[in-house]
Design an enzyme around this catalytic site. Sequence first.
Site, PDB file in Angstrom:
ATOM      1  N   LYS A 109      34.292  41.902  63.866  1.00 26.59           N
ATOM      2  CA  LYS A 109      35.057  40.684  63.527  1.00 26.59           C
ATOM      3  C   LYS A 109      36.297  41.059  62.711  1.00 26.59           C
ATOM      4  O   LYS A 109      36.185  41.714  61.659  1.00 26.59           O
ATOM      5  CB  LYS A 109      34.146  39.747  62.728  1.00 26.59           C
ATOM      6  CG  LYS A 109      34.672  38.353  62.520  1.00 26.59           C
ATOM      7  CD  LYS A 109      33.563  37.522  61.845  1.00 26.59           C
ATOM      8  CE  LYS A 109      33.861  36.053  61.785  1.00 26.59           C
ATOM      9  NZ  LYS A 109      32.696  35.297  61.256  1.00 26.59           N
ATOM     10  N   CYS A 162      33.873  34.270  66.381  1.00 26.32           N
ATOM     11  CA  CYS A 162      33.918  33.031  65.601  1.00 26.32           C
ATOM     12  C   CYS A 162      35.277  32.762  64.936  1.00 26.32           C
ATOM     13  O   CYS A 162      36.191  32.294  65.590  1.00 26.32           O
ATOM     14  CB  CYS A 162      32.776  33.005  64.579  1.00 26.32           C
ATOM     15  SG  CYS A 162      32.396  31.302  64.100  1.00 26.32           S
ATOM     16  N   GLU A 216      26.793  34.508  67.573  1.00 21.11           N
ATOM     17  CA  GLU A 216      27.027  35.316  66.371  1.00 21.11           C
ATOM     18  C   GLU A 216      25.705  35.446  65.593  1.00 21.11           C
ATOM     19  O   GLU A 216      24.936  34.491  65.488  1.00 21.11           O
ATOM     20  CB  GLU A 216      28.075  34.611  65.496  1.00 21.11           C
ATOM     21  CG  GLU A 216      28.463  35.378  64.247  1.00 21.11           C
ATOM     22  CD  GLU A 216      29.579  34.692  63.455  1.00 21.11           C
ATOM     23  OE1 GLU A 216      29.723  33.453  63.548  1.00 21.11           O
ATOM     24  OE2 GLU A 216      30.317  35.406  62.741  1.00 21.11           O
TER      25      GLU A 216
HETATM   26  N1  LIG Z   1      31.032  32.275  61.367  1.00 23.15           N
HETATM   27  C1  LIG Z   1      32.265  31.857  61.281  1.00 23.15           C
HETATM   28  O1  LIG Z   1      33.203  32.613  61.362  1.00 23.15           O
HETATM   29  C2  LIG Z   1      32.428  30.391  61.057  1.00 23.15           C
HETATM   30  C3  LIG Z   1      33.825  29.902  61.311  1.00 23.15           C
HETATM   31  C4  LIG Z   1      33.987  28.467  61.025  1.00 23.15           C
HETATM   32  O2  LIG Z   1      33.013  27.734  60.831  1.00 23.15           O
HETATM   33  C5  LIG Z   1      35.341  27.942  60.968  1.00 23.15           C
HETATM   34  O3  LIG Z   1      35.492  26.764  60.605  1.00 23.15           O
HETATM   35  O4  LIG Z   1      36.293  28.663  61.291  1.00 23.15           O
END
Ligand SMILES: NC(=O)CCC(=O)C(=O)O
Length: 314
Positions: free
Chosen positions: A143, A185, A54
């Site tokens: 996302k 993510c 990411e």
């Molecule tokens: N960049 C993100 O989306 C981080 C996601 C994350 O750390 C989580 O705990 O979920």
Amino acid sequence: MASSTTPRPVLKQPVKLACVQLASGSDKTANLEHAADKVREAATTGAKIVVLPECFNSPYGCEHFPSYAETLLPSPPTPSQSPSFHALSAMARDNKVYLIGGSIPEQVNTTTAAADGDDKKTSYYNTSLIFSPTGALLATHRKVHLFDISIPGKITFRESDVLSPGNKLTLVDLPEYGSVAVAICYDVRFPELATIAARKGCFALVYPGAFNLTTGPLHWRLLGQARAVDNQLYVALCSPARDMSAGYHAWGHSLVVDPMAQVMVEAGEREEVVVAELDGDRIEEARKGIPLRDQRRFDVYPDVSQGNVNFEEP
Ligand SMILES: NC(=O)CCC(=O)C(=O)O
């Protein structure tokens, strides 16, 4: 009443997948050049699917999204609109790999006619670009679930202060192999997305990500294994390398999980390329041994993969 919805086979031939746990800094040009070196290194292992993290071309943080954002539409963008698009396309083509190009901040400018003149708006997305071995763009994923959390004394993050969410699921067909789902993510926390992709027949769920030092040790591997065991397929999570001098400290630990939820490879904190060979037989073995697909009770609860699922950005 049991029901079976998963088409087979899902992976036509074995394929090596590499996660490039990349160290990036504040210089975008340097980040793109460095990514190109590491994709080349990943390809020399025989990997035919290469994944970047990411926000691989910038530091990760709400304050950075607008200044690093690139315009991707209309597609293809010019090199000055999106140097990252062209760099990723070249990395895929030069190394003849499918490239799941992590994510970059995307800028979209819209103008709508209003009674008192044109209404101009700028939106930002966290967007992944996926390229074929010829360098052609195969898909984009914005996302869907923005990273908005607040854990007192530990971490507060609000992507939605700056970013807009995407509105679709992304399945990408890799003709020699089958299809993969790509999400980013925080999307990994939403099992519906993974389940829908699995029931549409993908062999792997691929998540460029950047967990942090609070939730990373608790949830990163757990979520990778959870999505794998729920859906009996491969899961790849690809993080930036940890940089304690950056504003956001990424967890690292890029990994690949097999369809029985065993971790096949896992990086440490530093820059590293991890590679795993994915084999369709392992998916079939898991699904034969524990035949969830034939045991679902859609007479008791609904099948989330049916009905109103967006695969195109409205
Ligand atoms: N960049 C993100 O989306 C981080 C996601 C994350 O750390 C989580 O705990 O979920």
